[in-house]
Design a protein around this motif. Structure first.
Motif, PDB file in Angstrom:
ATOM      1  N   ILE A 113     -44.298  43.816 -27.267  1.00 49.68           N
ATOM      2  CA  ILE A 113     -45.695  44.239 -27.191  1.00 49.68           C
ATOM      3  C   ILE A 113     -46.055  45.334 -28.193  1.00 49.68           C
ATOM      4  CG2 ILE A 113     -45.832  43.556 -24.787  1.00 49.68           C
ATOM      5  CD1 ILE A 113     -46.020  46.504 -24.053  1.00 49.68           C
ATOM      6  N   LYS A 114     -45.109  46.179 -28.574  1.00 53.78           N
ATOM      7  CA  LYS A 114     -45.468  47.223 -29.536  1.00 53.78           C
ATOM      8  C   LYS A 114     -45.781  46.609 -30.897  1.00 53.78           C
ATOM      9  CE  LYS A 114     -44.178  51.859 -31.027  1.00 53.78           C
ATOM     10  NZ  LYS A 114     -43.129  52.904 -31.004  1.00 53.78           N
ATOM     11  N   ARG A 115     -44.964  45.648 -31.294  1.00 58.82           N
ATOM     12  CA  ARG A 115     -45.246  44.937 -32.549  1.00 58.82           C
ATOM     13  C   ARG A 115     -46.532  44.121 -32.430  1.00 58.82           C
ATOM     14  NH1 ARG A 115     -40.607  43.525 -33.541  1.00 58.82           N
ATOM     15  NH2 ARG A 115     -40.158  44.652 -35.477  1.00 58.82           N
ATOM     16  N   ALA A 140     -55.496  51.165 -30.409  1.00 59.98           N
ATOM     17  CA  ALA A 140     -54.925  52.310 -31.115  1.00 59.98           C
ATOM     18  C   ALA A 140     -54.467  53.383 -30.128  1.00 59.98           C
ATOM     19  CB  ALA A 140     -55.963  52.885 -32.081  1.00 59.98           C
ATOM     20  N   TRP A 141     -55.232  53.588 -29.076  1.00 62.20           N
ATOM     21  CA  TRP A 141     -54.875  54.576 -28.051  1.00 62.20           C
ATOM     22  C   TRP A 141     -53.606  54.144 -27.321  1.00 62.20           C
ATOM     23  CZ3 TRP A 141     -58.797  56.380 -23.700  1.00 62.20           C
ATOM     24  CH2 TRP A 141     -58.308  57.552 -23.111  1.00 62.20           C
ATOM     25  N   LYS A 142     -53.534  52.865 -26.953  1.00 63.47           N
ATOM     26  CA  LYS A 142     -52.345  52.345 -26.274  1.00 63.47           C
ATOM     27  C   LYS A 142     -51.122  52.479 -27.174  1.00 63.47           C
ATOM     28  CE  LYS A 142     -49.987  50.058 -23.111  1.00 63.47           C
ATOM     29  NZ  LYS A 142     -49.727  50.580 -21.768  1.00 63.47           N
ATOM     30  N   PHE A 143     -51.264  52.179 -28.441  1.00 63.60           N
ATOM     31  CA  PHE A 143     -50.140  52.290 -29.377  1.00 63.60           C
ATOM     32  C   PHE A 143     -49.681  53.744 -29.466  1.00 63.60           C
ATOM     33  CE2 PHE A 143     -48.035  52.604 -33.474  1.00 63.60           C
ATOM     34  CZ  PHE A 143     -47.260  51.464 -33.492  1.00 63.60           C
ATOM     35  N   GLN A 144     -50.643  54.666 -29.500  1.00 65.94           N
ATOM     36  CA  GLN A 144     -50.301  56.087 -29.569  1.00 65.94           C
ATOM     37  C   GLN A 144     -49.545  56.530 -28.324  1.00 65.94           C
ATOM     38  OE1 GLN A 144     -52.085  58.644 -27.645  1.00 65.94           O
ATOM     39  NE2 GLN A 144     -51.007  60.382 -28.575  1.00 65.94           N
ATOM     40  N   ARG A 202     -45.501  57.787 -28.048  1.00 69.01           N
ATOM     41  CA  ARG A 202     -45.081  59.009 -27.368  1.00 69.01           C
ATOM     42  C   ARG A 202     -44.137  58.737 -26.205  1.00 69.01           C
ATOM     43  NH1 ARG A 202     -50.262  62.494 -25.827  1.00 69.01           N
ATOM     44  NH2 ARG A 202     -48.559  63.628 -24.775  1.00 69.01           N
ATOM     45  N   GLY A 203     -43.825  57.459 -25.965  1.00 67.91           N
ATOM     46  CA  GLY A 203     -42.910  57.100 -24.895  1.00 67.91           C
ATOM     47  C   GLY A 203     -43.574  56.849 -23.559  1.00 67.91           C
ATOM     48  N   ASP A 204     -44.898  56.837 -23.533  1.00 68.05           N
ATOM     49  CA  ASP A 204     -45.626  56.604 -22.288  1.00 68.05           C
ATOM     50  C   ASP A 204     -46.021  55.134 -22.207  1.00 68.05           C
ATOM     51  OD1 ASP A 204     -47.200  56.567 -20.074  1.00 68.05           O
ATOM     52  OD2 ASP A 204     -48.851  57.723 -20.938  1.00 68.05           O
ATOM     53  N   TRP A 205     -45.249  54.352 -21.464  1.00 67.68           N
ATOM     54  CA  TRP A 205     -45.493  52.922 -21.338  1.00 67.68           C
ATOM     55  C   TRP A 205     -46.165  52.555 -20.025  1.00 67.68           C
ATOM     56  CZ3 TRP A 205     -43.647  49.109 -24.937  1.00 67.68           C
ATOM     57  CH2 TRP A 205     -42.968  49.659 -26.029  1.00 67.68           C
ATOM     58  N   LEU A 210     -42.993  53.378 -40.630  1.00 61.98           N
ATOM     59  CA  LEU A 210     -43.319  54.590 -39.872  1.00 61.98           C
ATOM     60  C   LEU A 210     -42.892  54.527 -38.411  1.00 61.98           C
ATOM     61  CD1 LEU A 210     -46.926  55.356 -41.206  1.00 61.98           C
ATOM     62  CD2 LEU A 210     -44.754  56.359 -41.961  1.00 61.98           C
ATOM     63  N   PHE A 211     -42.871  53.333 -37.817  1.00 58.37           N
ATOM     64  CA  PHE A 211     -42.676  53.223 -36.372  1.00 58.37           C
ATOM     65  C   PHE A 211     -41.507  52.289 -36.060  1.00 58.37           C
ATOM     66  CE2 PHE A 211     -47.351  53.299 -37.211  1.00 58.37           C
ATOM     67  CZ  PHE A 211     -47.546  54.638 -36.919  1.00 58.37           C
ATOM     68  N   ASN A 212     -40.981  52.430 -34.870  1.00 61.19           N
ATOM     69  CA  ASN A 212     -39.996  51.487 -34.346  1.00 61.19           C
ATOM     70  C   ASN A 212     -40.751  50.431 -33.544  1.00 61.19           C
ATOM     71  OD1 ASN A 212     -37.883  50.083 -33.247  1.00 61.19           O
ATOM     72  ND2 ASN A 212     -37.189  51.728 -31.913  1.00 61.19           N
ATOM     73  N   LEU A 213     -41.117  49.338 -34.196  1.00 60.26           N
ATOM     74  CA  LEU A 213     -41.954  48.329 -33.563  1.00 60.26           C
ATOM     75  C   LEU A 213     -41.206  47.482 -32.543  1.00 60.26           C
ATOM     76  CD1 LEU A 213     -44.122  47.113 -36.601  1.00 60.26           C
ATOM     77  CD2 LEU A 213     -44.649  48.866 -34.889  1.00 60.26           C
ATOM     78  N   SER A 214     -39.888  47.624 -32.483  1.00 64.62           N
ATOM     79  CA  SER A 214     -39.109  46.921 -31.465  1.00 64.62           C
ATOM     80  C   SER A 214     -38.782  47.804 -30.276  1.00 64.62           C
ATOM     81  CB  SER A 214     -37.811  46.376 -32.081  1.00 64.62           C
ATOM     82  OG  SER A 214     -38.085  45.415 -33.066  1.00 64.62           O
ATOM     83  N   ASP A 215     -39.390  48.977 -30.219  1.00 60.39           N
ATOM     84  CA  ASP A 215     -39.140  49.901 -29.113  1.00 60.39           C
ATOM     85  C   ASP A 215     -39.635  49.300 -27.800  1.00 60.39           C
ATOM     86  OD1 ASP A 215     -38.311  52.176 -27.862  1.00 60.39           O
ATOM     87  OD2 ASP A 215     -40.090  53.358 -28.393  1.00 60.39           O
ATOM     88  N   MET A 216     -39.021  49.725 -26.697  1.00 68.11           N
ATOM     89  CA  MET A 216     -39.410  49.233 -25.380  1.00 68.11           C
ATOM     90  C   MET A 216     -38.909  50.203 -24.321  1.00 68.11           C
ATOM     91  SD  MET A 216     -36.564  46.256 -24.964  1.00 68.11           S
ATOM     92  CE  MET A 216     -36.245  46.240 -26.738  1.00 68.11           C
ATOM     93  N   PRO A 217     -39.502  50.179 -23.135  1.00 62.48           N
ATOM     94  CA  PRO A 217     -38.976  50.988 -22.033  1.00 62.48           C
ATOM     95  C   PRO A 217     -37.924  50.207 -21.251  1.00 62.48           C
ATOM     96  CG  PRO A 217     -40.979  49.956 -21.327  1.00 62.48           C
ATOM     97  CD  PRO A 217     -40.728  49.490 -22.753  1.00 62.48           C
TER      98      PRO A 217
END
Length: 403
Positions: free
Chosen positions: A88-90, A145-149, A153-156, A377-384
């Motif tokens: 979802i981040k990507r 954009a807000w959700k991505f921000q 920040r680690g808030d999923w 700039l970002f880790n687009l494969s990041d996940m909680p």
């Protein structure tokens, strides 16, 4: 090795891609801007009969792709399907940049790029579907954009993060639906006039969004799934290709239903468009059979749809096919001369100008440049909750194998 480390290793090729794509975007913007300053709207091969051509179809293509990507992200951030978290981040980053690319093309098509920034909102044409489409897509862009921000920040999953995700989902449903109604409420254009058009737009948006997600994910890792985080690899071997297949099947059925209804329609403004314009074009056949049926057949086999190469091929075929479909849909609604009746013998001829094709290249270059920037700039494969996601995906894979 962490997912962060693996993801950063994947970005080595993105600096040259970003520089090349950014250079192409700047050059094409300059070419299109010069053409508009010297020729005005005459730089486009459009007239009173075909007022919306390739630039509008390009905007529709990117806007609905963005909508589809947001709908895919909503599976996890709204409906709680945690197996889609690795995507979802990507997906949200791609939704942001494809919408930006579509709006950039639309802005240049309007002719007065900067005037629209104040003229459209201050005119407050609240009875116009176009006005509300702009409002909803602007809200969608803000919420994404807000959700991505928040994710960065680690808030999923906080209450605020979930509410932002829900707001983005609602905004994109309203935006894509309103975009469909802009066409579907035009009774003087029989080919477009269809109250079910939002269903078609939602389905094709989802399909093109999934295709874009598959394409850019594999591009990020050079088609090498061994370099992917485990949860992302499991997603690309199970849930995502199954979702891709389902959306291909739904879209193919809807397309065949529209085609059959169009060919048997009593209204010549519908029948003639399908028989004498769409099905008379080799490009439309390429979009139908090569961009929908062939990918569907490729993804049918359980073993085949796990293949990275075949997924990538299917994604490319869908992306090309949907671009052709958007062009023929937008132009097809205008090829029957307006208010001239059946005594007008020929359909309206239209071929995009050089400047119109430049805008297409500009939009694609913006997407590639911004995607490469995002990978840098970002880790687009990041996940909680990576372990929980991996366990869920492994259980699904085992169940699918047993079935």
């Amino acid at each position: 090795m962490t997912a962060e480390t693996i993801d950063r290793r994947s970005t080595g090729l993105f600096m040259p891609l970003m520089l090349v794509a950014a250079a192409i975007a700047i050059v094409t913007f300059a070419i299109a801007g010069f053409a508009l300053m010297t020729q005005g709207h005459a730089a486009f091969n459009m007239d009173a009969n075909v007022a919306w051509g390739l630039p509008i179809s390009t905007y529709v293509y990117f806007a609905l792709m963005s909508s589809g990507l947001t709908l895919v992200a909503a599976l996890a951030m709204v409906f709680g399907f945690k197996q889609y978290y690795p995507l979802i981040k990507r997906a949200i980053w791609l939704a942001i940049i494809t919408l930006v690319a579509g709006l950039a093309v639309l802005a240049l098509e309007l002719g007065h790029t900067f005037r629209m920034l104040w003229a459209i909102p201050l005119n407050m044409q609240i009875q116009s579907a176009m006005f509300w489409m702009g409002v909803f897509y602007l809200l969608d862009l803000i919420f994404m954009a807000w959700k991505f921000q928040r994710m960065e920040r680690g808030d999923w999953s906080s209450s605020l993060s979930r509410q932002i995700g829900i707001a983005s989902f609602v905004a994109v449903l309203l935006a894509a639906g309103t975009l469909a109604l802009i066409f579907g409420m035009m009774s003087m254009r029989p080919f477009w006039y269809d109250p079910t058009l939002p269903v078609w737009f939602y389905a094709t948006a989802g399909l093109s969004g999934i295709a874009a997600l598959v394409f850019f994910t594999y591009l990020s890792y050079g088609m090498n799934t061994a370099n992917m985080p485990k949860a992302l690899r499991l997603d690309l071997e199970g849930p995502l290709p199954r979702l891709f297949l389902a959306m291909l099947g739904i879209t193919l059925v809807l397309m065949l239903a529209r085609l059959t209804t169009g060919l048997y329609a009593n209204d010549p403004g519908v029948n003639v468009v399908w028989s004498d314009y769409l099905l008379a074009s080799g490009w439309f056949h390429l979009a139908l059979w090569g961009g929908l049926l062939l990918p569907f057949l490729l993804m049918l086999g359980r073993g085949l749809r796990r293949s990275a190469g075949l997924q990538m091929l299917a994604a490319i075929l869908v992306l090309v096919g949907m671009f052709i479909e958007r062009l023929y849909f937008v132009v097809g609604g205008q090829v029957v001369p307006l208010f001239k009746g059946t005594w007008e013998r020929d359909l309206v001829a239209y071929a995009p100008s050089f400047t119109e094709w430049v805008l297409v290249v500009m939009g694609a270059a913006i997407v590639f440049a911004l995607y490469a920037l995002g990978e840098r700039l970002f880790n687009l494969s990041d996940m909680p909750d990576q372990n929980e996601v991996e366990e869920r995906l492994e259980r699904e894979a085992a169940a699918a194998a047993a079935g």
